[in-house]
Design an enzyme around this catalytic site. Structure first.
Site, short mmCIF file in Angstrom:
data_model
loop_
_atom_site.label_atom_id
_atom_site.label_comp_id
_atom_site.label_asym_id
_atom_site.label_seq_id
_atom_site.Cartn_x
_atom_site.Cartn_y
_atom_site.Cartn_z
N GLY A 379 66.06 115.37 -62.15
CA GLY A 379 65.97 116.78 -62.50
C GLY A 379 64.87 117.46 -61.71
O GLY A 379 63.90 116.84 -61.28
N GLY A 381 62.67 120.80 -62.45
CA GLY A 381 62.44 121.88 -63.39
C GLY A 381 61.43 122.86 -62.87
O GLY A 381 61.05 122.82 -61.70
N ASP A 496 59.91 128.03 -72.90
CA ASP A 496 61.04 127.83 -71.99
C ASP A 496 62.16 127.09 -72.72
O ASP A 496 62.67 126.09 -72.23
CB ASP A 496 60.58 127.10 -70.73
CG ASP A 496 61.50 127.39 -69.54
OD1 ASP A 496 62.35 128.31 -69.67
OD2 ASP A 496 61.37 126.72 -68.50
#
Ligand SMILES: *[C@@H]1O[C@H](CO)[C@@H](O)[C@H](O)[C@H]1NC(C)=O
Ligand SMILES: *[C@@H]1O[C@H](CO)[C@@H](O)[C@H](O)[C@H]1NC(C)=O
Ligand SMILES: *[C@@H]1O[C@H](CO)[C@@H](O)[C@H](O)[C@H]1NC(C)=O
Ligand SMILES: *[C@@H]1O[C@H](CO)[C@@H](O)[C@H](O)[C@H]1NC(C)=O
Ligand SMILES: *[C@@H]1O[C@H](CO)[C@@H](O)[C@H](O)[C@H]1NC(C)=O
Ligand SMILES: *[C@@H]1O[C@H](CO)[C@@H](O)[C@H](O)[C@H]1NC(C)=O
Length: 694
Positions: A379, A381, A496
């Protein structure tokens, strides 16, 4: 006036003459009286003994040392007061007074058999021996005055080196009687008489104390010397030397000094010590005081085992050892200083080092992530790249790599990590630890096998998330957020909340990730400028105006996420599409269930869907104050409380929607959702984490 002055001067002169005569006379009287002194050791007798050259009274053991074992030295030690040895009582022709002396000495050679040269008991006209030479001259005479009748020197020599004239250095062991010369008139090898006719020999330089008794009888002019080791315990009856000496009257001057001289040689050397000394002169048969060994200081240690070479090599060894020690100490000091400096450098980072969460070794992480290989990336981010890793000790991990731009930021960051490390909830991704490497920070999380909710919702392989899973996920996210907002020791605002930050474990439980980081980001600890953190579509309208995240803005994002989960729609994917508005339209039209994800078909619980959509909309209220708290949200979801009706004032004006978009100027990075292209991007802004400059 002039006359009286000259008279007084005259009187004064008379006085001077008289007084000097009186003085002379008194000295004469004093000197003819018998002299007697006794030193049992020499403690405190520095003023009574005049020492020169290598001689000294040793303060540590109260011995009179005539020489040490240095080579080619002389030493003299004389009783400071002169002795009168001329006796004028019977006629104008004097005779030499009787005298008696006794002393105990020790000679310690530099090595057995290599001692030298010896010492003398001396009668001398001076209390020192100027010009005397070392070695065979024994500190008594020199090559020029040796044998000169004007010397007026008598000496009893104790010689440990043989061969005076031929200069040979053979070992000697004798005593001699010397008159103005070092060529002895009488010379005898060293013995003592055990009985009248049985003699034993012994060594002068054996290191043992040796007693000497010498007696001179002025009437018979006989001179007796008895010398024997003190260990005997008795005085031999028979003297070693006994005989008439006629020369003394030619030697003894008006005043004589009595004492010792000693010398060492170029190659041979001994230390010569006197432990005690007594003397008596004149009168009827003077006898020097007996020196009881128990009243004398201890003899010097017998260190003659150390031969000369050994001694030298010992000194060398000592010097070498000291040098090595010094070098080692210096090296240690240097290492210590460097170490200290390094520690201090590290302390800048390490004084805030924390025990918990665990601090990982960079090397371990480096290996676990296969050197942060690209293929291990799971990932990307808003705050960094996430790698999958495999630690041999604790199994799979997720490593988030964050690059910071200042060590100050790092420091605050780590302080924050500490508080994050203490967060623990079943709906939060567990932070295992951290690591710092240069200006990189690494956060180590549990590895969550099913990936993000985002990827599950928009999977293109046809697998659809069933309704009850979605419902449980929503509840899970809600309780995770509730924990952050209200149940932990301090309020943590996530900032978030979005589908890609929700991870799904193997039991399909939701776990919120990336919590707490936004706060740091916003505080400017990870960059120098103030940033608004959030993801477009999930950002509450007030956030774009004041940039300040709050629990209410988290609730807004949660509301959007709830709608997203139910509807299977991204929060925003075209310029005019906003998921909340879209659902609201169904709500006002009375057909809210039409908003439910088409992929579910009819396989969903209508009551639950209504409830969840109503909660979602409620959370998306444009006024922060009107949004429910997470605690209320959970109560609604659990059916413990009815969801209130949504008021008229729910929505936003179009202008504020535009404002929202205008304020967003760029994005930091895309997250894993960006790899799927289910949304059409609008000019550089994706549905990933956005940081907008204000
Ligand atoms: C040597 O010194 C001691 C202590 O000062 C003193 O008692 C003693 O009389 C001295 N000996 C001689 C011979 O002066
Ligand atoms: C011994 O020392 C004296 C003076 O101290 C010196 O003149 C002489 O040369 C030395 N002799 C030897 C053999 O070293
Ligand atoms: C002096 O000398 C004479 C002869 O030499 C001797 O007979 C006498 O005893 C001596 N007197 C003293 C006091 O010594
Ligand atoms: C003996 O010594 C004296 C005085 O130092 C000196 O004048 C004389 O010449 C010396 N005699 C000899 C034979 O060296
Ligand atoms: C001193 O040491 C030497 C050398 O070992 C030895 O011959 C001697 O007997 C020792 N003397 C005494 C008094 O111990
Ligand atoms: C010297 O020794 C002899 C014999 O042992 C003795 O007769 C004599 O009196 C001694 N002389 C002195 C001055 O002690």
């Amino acid at each position: 006036m002039g006359v009286s002055r000259s008279i007084s001067s005259f009187m004064f002169l008379i006085f001077l003459i008289l007084s000097s005569n009186v003085f002379k006379w008194s000295v004469l009287v004093e000197a003819t009286t018998a002299a007697r002194f006794t030193f049992r050791g020499f403690k405190g007798n520095q003023t009574e003994i005049q020492t020169e050259g290598a001689s000294t009274i040793q303060r540590d053991n109260d011995l009179l040392r005539l020489t040490d074992r240095n080579h080619n030295v002389t030493g003299t030690a004389f009783y400071r007061k002169p002795i009168r040895l001329r006796d004028y009582t019977n006629s104008s022709n004097f005779k030499v007074c009787s005298f008696s002396s006794s002393f105990v000495f020790v000679i310690i050679p530099s090595s057995p058999g290599n001692g030298g040269f010896g010492f003398t008991f001396t009668l001398s006209p001076t209390p020192n021996r100027p010009g005397a030479e070392s070695a065979q001259y024994l500190g008594l005479l020199n090559r020029y005055n040796d044998g000169n009748q004007s010397n007026h020197v008598f000496a009893l020599e104790f010689d440990t080196v043989q061969g005076f004239k031929d200069g040979a250095d053979r070992r000697g062991n004798h005593i001699g009687l010397n008159f103005n010369s070092l060529s002895s008139d009488v010379q005898e090898p060293l013995i003592y008489y055990e009985t009248a006719d049985r003699k034993e020999d012994f060594q002068l330089d054996s290191g043992e104390p040796i007693r000497v008794n010498l007696d001179y009888d002025g009437s018979s002019k006989t001179f007796n010397v008895t010398i024997y080791p003190t260990r005997l315990g008795f005085k031999p009856k028979k003297p070693m030397i006994s005989g008439r000496v006629l020369e003394l009257s030619g030697i003894v001057e008006e005043e004589m000094y009595v004492g010792f001289t000693a010398a060492t040689g170029k190659d041979q050397s001994s230390a010569h010590f006197v432990m005690g000394w007594s003397f008596a002169s004149c009168g009827e048969k003077p006898v020097a005081d007996w020196l009881d060994l128990s009243q004398l200081p201890s003899p010097p240690p017998n260190t003659s085992l150390r031969n000369k070479k050994g001694y030298a090599s010992r000194v060398i060894a000592l010097i070498v050892a000291l040098s090595i020690v010094t070098v080692v100490l210096l090296v240690l000091l240097f290492v210590f200083v460097m170490y200290k400096r390094k520690i201090q450098e590290e302390e800048i980072l390490e004084d805030w080092e924390i025990d918990y969460p665990h601090r990982f070794k960079y090397r371990d992480l480096y290996l676990a992530t296969k050197r942060f290989k690209e293929s291990e990336i799971i990932g990307t981010g808003g705050f960094g790249i996430v790698y999958k890793g495999n630690l041999s000790s604790s199994g799979p991990i997720a490593v988030k790599k964050i690059t910071s731009n200042s060590s100050q930021g790092v420091r605050e960051f780590v302080a924050e990590i500490e508080s994050l490390g203490r967060l623990g909830h079943k709906n939060l991704v567990n932070l295992q630890g951290w690591c710092k490497h240069k200006n990189e920070l690494l956060l180590i999380y549990d590895y969550i096998p099913n990936g993000s909710l985002d990827s599950l919702l928009y999977r293109r392989n046809g697998v659809v998330l069933p309704w009850d899973v979605r419902f449980e996920i929503i509840k899970g996210i809600a309780s995770g957020l509730l924990y952050l907002h209200e149940e932990w020791e301090q309020i943590v605002i996530h900032r978030d909340v979005k589908a890609s930050n929700v991870l799904i474990d193997e039991d399909m439980n939701a776990k919120l990730g990336d919590f707490g980081l936004a706060r740091l980001y916003e505080r400017g600890t990870l960059s120098q400028t103030t940033k608004v953190v959030g993801t477009l579509g999930y950002m509450a309208p007030e956030l774009t105006r004041n940039g300040r995240g709050s629990t209410a803005s988290d609730v807004f994002a949660f509301g959007v996420l709830v709608l997203e989960i139910v509807c299977g729609h991204r929060p925003t994917n075209t310029e005019n599409f906003f998921l909340a508005d879209w659902v609201m339209e169904f709500h006002t039209n009375g057909g809210i269930l039409s908003a439910v994800d088409q992929k579910l078909g009819s396989s969903f619980n209508g009551r639950e869907a209504r409830l969840v959509l109503a909660v979602g909309l409620l959370c998306c209220h444009h006024k922060p104050k009107t949004r429910p708290s997470m605690r209320m949200v959970l109560r609604y979801l659990n059916g413990e409380e009815d969801v209130p009706l949504i008021d008229e004032d729910w929505g936003l004006s179009d202008s504020s929607r535009d404002e929202l978009r205008m304020n967003v100027v760029g994005y930091v990075s895309s997250d894993r959702a960006s790899t799927s292209n289910t949304f059409s991007s609008f000019s550089g802004v994706s549905s990933s984490s956005v940081v907008s400059g204000r």
